[in-house]
Design a protein around this motif. Structure first.
Motif, PDB file in Angstrom:
ATOM      1  N   LYS A  13      28.831 -19.102   3.237  1.00  0.00           N
ATOM      2  CA  LYS A  13      27.838 -18.504   2.339  1.00  0.00           C
ATOM      3  C   LYS A  13      26.412 -18.738   2.819  1.00  0.00           C
ATOM      4  CE  LYS A  13      29.463 -20.752  -1.331  1.00  0.00           C
ATOM      5  NZ  LYS A  13      30.654 -21.359  -0.755  1.00  0.00           N
ATOM      6  N   ILE A  14      25.530 -17.852   2.355  1.00  0.00           N
ATOM      7  CA  ILE A  14      24.088 -18.044   2.592  1.00  0.00           C
ATOM      8  C   ILE A  14      23.432 -18.139   1.210  1.00  0.00           C
ATOM      9  CG2 ILE A  14      21.983 -17.084   3.621  1.00  0.00           C
ATOM     10  CD1 ILE A  14      23.764 -15.367   5.438  1.00  0.00           C
ATOM     11  N   ILE A  15      22.483 -19.052   1.076  1.00  0.00           N
ATOM     12  CA  ILE A  15      21.771 -19.189  -0.197  1.00  0.00           C
ATOM     13  C   ILE A  15      20.336 -18.684  -0.001  1.00  0.00           C
ATOM     14  CG2 ILE A  15      20.994 -20.797  -2.005  1.00  0.00           C
ATOM     15  CD1 ILE A  15      24.074 -20.612  -1.819  1.00  0.00           C
ATOM     16  N   TYR A  16      19.916 -17.765  -0.875  1.00  0.00           N
ATOM     17  CA  TYR A  16      18.557 -17.204  -0.834  1.00  0.00           C
ATOM     18  C   TYR A  16      17.780 -17.643  -2.064  1.00  0.00           C
ATOM     19  CZ  TYR A  16      20.341 -14.003   2.739  1.00  0.00           C
ATOM     20  OH  TYR A  16      20.892 -13.482   3.880  1.00  0.00           O
ATOM     21  N   ALA A  26      23.723 -16.551  -4.038  1.00  0.00           N
ATOM     22  CA  ALA A  26      24.736 -16.930  -3.043  1.00  0.00           C
ATOM     23  C   ALA A  26      25.298 -15.635  -2.454  1.00  0.00           C
ATOM     24  CB  ALA A  26      25.848 -17.754  -3.688  1.00  0.00           C
ATOM     25  N   TYR A  27      25.240 -15.518  -1.135  1.00  0.00           N
ATOM     26  CA  TYR A  27      25.749 -14.336  -0.408  1.00  0.00           C
ATOM     27  C   TYR A  27      27.008 -14.764   0.333  1.00  0.00           C
ATOM     28  CZ  TYR A  27      26.038 -10.660   3.125  1.00  0.00           C
ATOM     29  OH  TYR A  27      26.487  -9.652   3.939  1.00  0.00           O
ATOM     30  N   PHE A  28      28.121 -14.096   0.079  1.00  0.00           N
ATOM     31  CA  PHE A  28      29.408 -14.466   0.686  1.00  0.00           C
ATOM     32  C   PHE A  28      29.619 -13.720   2.004  1.00  0.00           C
ATOM     33  CE2 PHE A  28      31.799 -16.908  -2.576  1.00  0.00           C
ATOM     34  CZ  PHE A  28      30.833 -16.900  -3.575  1.00  0.00           C
ATOM     35  N   LYS A  29      29.753 -14.496   3.081  1.00  0.00           N
ATOM     36  CA  LYS A  29      29.921 -13.919   4.434  1.00  0.00           C
ATOM     37  C   LYS A  29      31.393 -13.602   4.706  1.00  0.00           C
ATOM     38  CE  LYS A  29      28.003 -17.511   6.680  1.00  0.00           C
ATOM     39  NZ  LYS A  29      27.405 -18.232   7.819  1.00  0.00           N
ATOM     40  N   ASP A  30      31.609 -12.919   5.815  1.00  0.00           N
ATOM     41  CA  ASP A  30      32.980 -12.580   6.219  1.00  0.00           C
ATOM     42  C   ASP A  30      33.577 -13.606   7.168  1.00  0.00           C
ATOM     43  OD1 ASP A  30      33.365 -10.348   4.703  1.00  0.00           O
ATOM     44  OD2 ASP A  30      32.770  -8.921   6.263  1.00  0.00           O
ATOM     45  N   SER A  31      32.886 -14.732   7.371  1.00  0.00           N
ATOM     46  CA  SER A  31      33.408 -15.680   8.359  1.00  0.00           C
ATOM     47  C   SER A  31      34.484 -16.574   7.745  1.00  0.00           C
ATOM     48  CB  SER A  31      32.278 -16.535   8.928  1.00  0.00           C
ATOM     49  OG  SER A  31      31.558 -17.081   7.865  1.00  0.00           O
ATOM     50  N   ASP A  76      28.526  -6.644  -4.506  1.00  0.00           N
ATOM     51  CA  ASP A  76      29.791  -6.934  -3.815  1.00  0.00           C
ATOM     52  C   ASP A  76      29.854  -8.344  -3.243  1.00  0.00           C
ATOM     53  OD1 ASP A  76      30.891  -4.546  -4.213  1.00  0.00           O
ATOM     54  OD2 ASP A  76      30.843  -3.866  -2.109  1.00  0.00           O
ATOM     55  N   ARG A  77      28.752  -8.748  -2.630  1.00  0.00           N
ATOM     56  CA  ARG A  77      28.757 -10.020  -1.891  1.00  0.00           C
ATOM     57  C   ARG A  77      27.846 -11.084  -2.481  1.00  0.00           C
ATOM     58  NH1 ARG A  77      30.949  -9.806   3.178  1.00  0.00           N
ATOM     59  NH2 ARG A  77      31.554  -7.710   3.821  1.00  0.00           N
ATOM     60  N   GLU A  78      27.199 -10.780  -3.591  1.00  0.00           N
ATOM     61  CA  GLU A  78      26.194 -11.723  -4.104  1.00  0.00           C
ATOM     62  C   GLU A  78      26.425 -12.119  -5.555  1.00  0.00           C
ATOM     63  OE1 GLU A  78      22.167 -10.293  -1.790  1.00  0.00           O
ATOM     64  OE2 GLU A  78      23.023  -9.015  -3.353  1.00  0.00           O
ATOM     65  N   MET A  79      26.210 -13.399  -5.814  1.00  0.00           N
ATOM     66  CA  MET A  79      26.166 -13.843  -7.210  1.00  0.00           C
ATOM     67  C   MET A  79      24.869 -14.607  -7.452  1.00  0.00           C
ATOM     68  SD  MET A  79      28.838 -17.058  -7.548  1.00  0.00           S
ATOM     69  CE  MET A  79      30.362 -16.260  -7.191  1.00  0.00           C
ATOM     70  N   LEU A  80      24.377 -14.478  -8.675  1.00  0.00           N
ATOM     71  CA  LEU A  80      23.177 -15.214  -9.077  1.00  0.00           C
ATOM     72  C   LEU A  80      23.644 -16.533  -9.687  1.00  0.00           C
ATOM     73  CD1 LEU A  80      20.054 -15.028  -9.395  1.00  0.00           C
ATOM     74  CD2 LEU A  80      20.471 -14.140 -11.707  1.00  0.00           C
ATOM     75  N   ILE A  81      23.067 -17.623  -9.203  1.00  0.00           N
ATOM     76  CA  ILE A  81      23.496 -18.941  -9.685  1.00  0.00           C
ATOM     77  C   ILE A  81      22.272 -19.821  -9.967  1.00  0.00           C
ATOM     78  CG2 ILE A  81      25.733 -18.924  -8.482  1.00  0.00           C
ATOM     79  CD1 ILE A  81      24.505 -20.502  -6.201  1.00  0.00           C
TER      80      ILE A  81
END
Ligand code: TMP
Ligand code: ASP
Length: 237
Positions: A13-16, A26-31, A76-81
């Motif tokens: 994940k990447i956190i912005y 939180a952005y969920f990667k494909d790795s 699709d790939r992001e949640m607000l936390i």
């Protein structure tokens, strides 16, 4: 809600930052990684599945009164936390023997743990996330006794909720890993709850529907994760 600069990048994940200091994306990667990232791959669509499944579980747990960092699914790939201070301890709950406990202690696979086992691991890649005991947590001042008590209490509640929910979908919750954070001095459930962090077995066939598919080449990862999503979405209707 404005997405700002990247503040952290992990394996999955990447956190912005956002324009609100107490909230992050939180952005969920494909790795996909396993065994301390010795095994690595990019698996198209994995991030979308994990974000959707994690959002579903956080929502479910929130409705049942579990404090979590989850606010809402944004895309699709992001949640607000909520921004939390992550406690560097991984909490693993086991209902049945599988994975490292079988290798480490020679306990036969599928041995039932009643009550469920709770284990702690130090979140430290360089040291390969070693298993630790509660006294190590205090010796290293990673968390206070009241916080560990809360983490264990929440972990067991999460186990009951997800185990029961998945049982109804014909899936066994074998074990899972949780991470916790501090928000306004309170312990909240953080990170993700997905087939990357849980062992899910099809109750009828015994098929692994989680990251063991990738770890041990048991089959297409996406197919397993999709089965989990289909089952929980069917239930949500
Ligand atoms: P283990 O049997 O390998 O110790 O894993 C126990 C559970 O924790 C399993 O559901 C997978 C999950 N897990 C993670 O989420 N991250 C990790 O780094 C590891 C090793 C396990
Ligand atoms: N997530 C860990 C890694 O990337 C290990 C695992 O899940 O098996 O190495």
């Amino acid at each position: 809600m404005e997405k700002k600069e990247k503040i952290y990048e992990g394996k999955a994940k990447i956190i912005y930052a956002t324009d609100q200091p107490d909230k992050v994306i939180a952005y969920f990667k494909d790795s996909a990684t396993a065994f301390d990232a010795v095994k690595k791959a990019t698996i198209k669509g994995k991030g979308i599945l994990n974000n959707t499944i994690s959002s579903f579980f956080f929502q479910l747990l929130g409705e049942k009164g579990i404090p979590t960092h989850f606010i809402k699914k944004l895309s699709d790939r992001e949640m607000l936390i909520y921004k939390v201070q992550i406690i560097p301890v991984e909490v693993v709950v086991r209902n049945m023997a599988a994975g490292s406990i079988v290798r480490r202690l020679g306990i036969p696979e599928k041995t039932k743990f009643e009550p469920p086992l709770i284990e702690f691991y130090l979140k430290n890649d360089e040291l390969h996330d070693p298993i630790i005991c509660e006294q190590h947590i205090y010796a290293m001042d990673l968390a206070k006794p009241e916080e560990v008590h809360k983490m264990k209490e929440i972990a067991l509640k999460v186990n009951e909720i997800i185990k029961e929910f998945m049982e109804k979908q014909g899936v066994i919750l074998v074990d899972f890993k949780l991470e916790f954070g501090r928000k306004d001095c309170q312990i909240v459930l953080a990170d993700e709850i997905s087939p990357d962090t849980c062992r899910f077995w099809d109750a009828k066939t015994g098929e692994s529907l989680d990251k063991d598919r990738f770890r041990f080449d048991l089959g297409d990862l996406i197919e397993g994760y999709r089965k989990i999503l289909e089952k929980i979405e069917k239930k949500g209707e």
